[in-house]
Design an enzyme around this catalytic site. Structure first.
Site, mmCIF file in Angstrom:
data_model
loop_
_atom_site.group_PDB
_atom_site.id
_atom_site.type_symbol
_atom_site.label_atom_id
_atom_site.label_comp_id
_atom_site.label_asym_id
_atom_site.label_seq_id
_atom_site.Cartn_x
_atom_site.Cartn_y
_atom_site.Cartn_z
ATOM 1 N N MET A 157 0.288 -1.310 0.070
ATOM 2 C CA MET A 157 0.023 -0.466 -0.316
ATOM 3 C C MET A 157 1.084 1.484 -0.697
ATOM 4 O O MET A 157 1.853 1.301 0.763
ATOM 5 C CB MET A 157 -0.931 -0.039 1.276
ATOM 6 N N HIS A 197 8.030 -0.941 9.815
ATOM 7 C CA HIS A 197 7.853 -1.885 8.967
ATOM 8 C C HIS A 197 8.735 -1.620 7.522
ATOM 9 O O HIS A 197 8.649 -0.393 6.670
ATOM 10 C CB HIS A 197 6.395 -1.149 8.133
ATOM 11 N N ASP A 227 6.939 -3.002 14.417
ATOM 12 C CA ASP A 227 6.662 -2.048 12.731
ATOM 13 C C ASP A 227 5.483 -1.622 13.433
ATOM 14 O O ASP A 227 5.216 -1.628 14.806
ATOM 15 C CB ASP A 227 5.847 -3.720 12.633
ATOM 16 N N SER A 233 4.795 -5.766 2.616
ATOM 17 C CA SER A 233 3.355 -5.999 3.533
ATOM 18 C C SER A 233 1.540 -6.241 2.520
ATOM 19 O O SER A 233 2.181 -7.623 2.195
ATOM 20 C CB SER A 233 2.888 -3.961 3.074
ATOM 21 N N GLN A 234 0.329 -5.658 2.313
ATOM 22 C CA GLN A 234 0.051 -6.136 1.744
ATOM 23 C C GLN A 234 -0.049 -6.776 0.459
ATOM 24 O O GLN A 234 -0.530 -8.040 0.054
ATOM 25 C CB GLN A 234 -1.424 -5.183 1.140
#
Length: 295
Positions: free
Chosen positions: A27, A277, A221, A101-102
């Site tokens: 994202m 992150h 994170d 991530s996503q």
């Protein structure tokens, strides 16, 4: 005779092209620009000479790619990428995949839904993926403007409305531990790929075809809540304070994805690194991921 066969096989192995790598960004990022995955693609090409790296662009431009990370349903994205990878001749002998991530849970969805239609996917590397979803969105990383506030508000108050599920990517992996029944019924992506409603045996078979599923958790994170989701952990059902590990969850105990079997056979790998992150040193990546799983 056997001695010469061994020598010839060794020469063929040494001269063989490196296994290609597919990247799926997260994202607020894009596939190809220097300040996003473009630089990481160059890094991989430098570390593994001759490797083919495909950084996925979802859309006809980097702008569309950026926007689709928020507004193109994951089911549509996965369907599109499945066709794209199946028709890429440079991937015909198989490939490794890295999800950021996503992008990590989208790649897992890809493996489960159409892995049997693709060349062999060897190792899937999940960097900060939210495999049990998220419950909280403190900030949006690279994106710091009004769209971020819009995403937060919609998820907090209307994540499971059908029109929100259909129009906002992050809603499709929003996991409310205070109302597990609604999550399982209304989640249009995560509840499906986690076999929450019914057991899809194809999902299990395809996931278990991987040589390795490598899960990387970022110990500091500040974006993913809870960060344990990066190792398939999450809040224990019915509240949002006490956490449970993958091994304590129904997903594992009932082996709804075959993860227990994967762990027992050494296919499931848990790694962690200090930092926020997607923040990791290059030398850590080379030692812990590139050398053992990509070269």
């Amino acid at each position: 005779m056997s001695k010469w066969l061994v020598i010839l096989f060794s020469i063929k192995y040494i001269l063989a092209d490196p296994t290609p790598i597919v990247l799926w960004h997260g994202m607020g990022d894009t596939c190809c620009v220097d300040f996003s995955l473009g630089s990481f693609k160059i890094f991989l090409e430098k570390e593994i000479p001759g490797v083919y790296v495909l950084s996925l662009q979802i859309g006809n431009s980097t702008i569309e790619d950026f926007e689709n990370g928020y507004f193109m349903h994951p089911n549509k994205q996965i369907q599109h990428v499945c066709k794209l990878l199946a028709n890429d001749p440079k991937l015909s002998d198989g490939f490794n995949a890295i999800g950021f991530s996503q992008g990590a849970q989208f790649l897992r969805g890809l493996v489960q839904r159409c892995g049997h239609k693709l060349p062999a996917i060897k190792s899937l590397i999940s960097l900060g993926g939210q495999h049990q979803g998220v419950y909280g969105l403190p900030h949006c990383g690279a994106l710091q403007h009004a769209s971020c506030d819009y995403v937060r508000k919609m998820l907090n108050y209307a994540a499971y409305y059908s029109w929100v599920q259909e129009s906002l990517v992050q809603a499709t992996y929003w996991h409310d531990p205070l109302d597990e029944d609604v999550y399982k019924k209304q989640s249009q992506f995560l509840a499906d790929i986690n076999n929450e409603r019914e057991i899809n045996k194809t999902y299990i078979e395809n996931l278990n075809r991987l040589n390795k599923l490598v899960l990387v958790k970022f110990e500091s994170d500040s974006i993913v809540q809870p960060r344990e989701t990066e190792w398939f952990g999450f809040y224990a059902p019915g509240q949002a304070k006490v956490l449970q590990s993958l091994e304590q969850s129904d997903l594992y105990v009932q082996d709804r994805l075959g993860l227990k079997k994967m762990e027992e056979s050494g296919k499931l790998v848990f790694l962690s690194t200090p930092g926020d992150h997607l923040q990791f040193p290059q030398d850590w990546f080379v030692e812990k991921i590139l050398q053992p799983y990509l070269v």
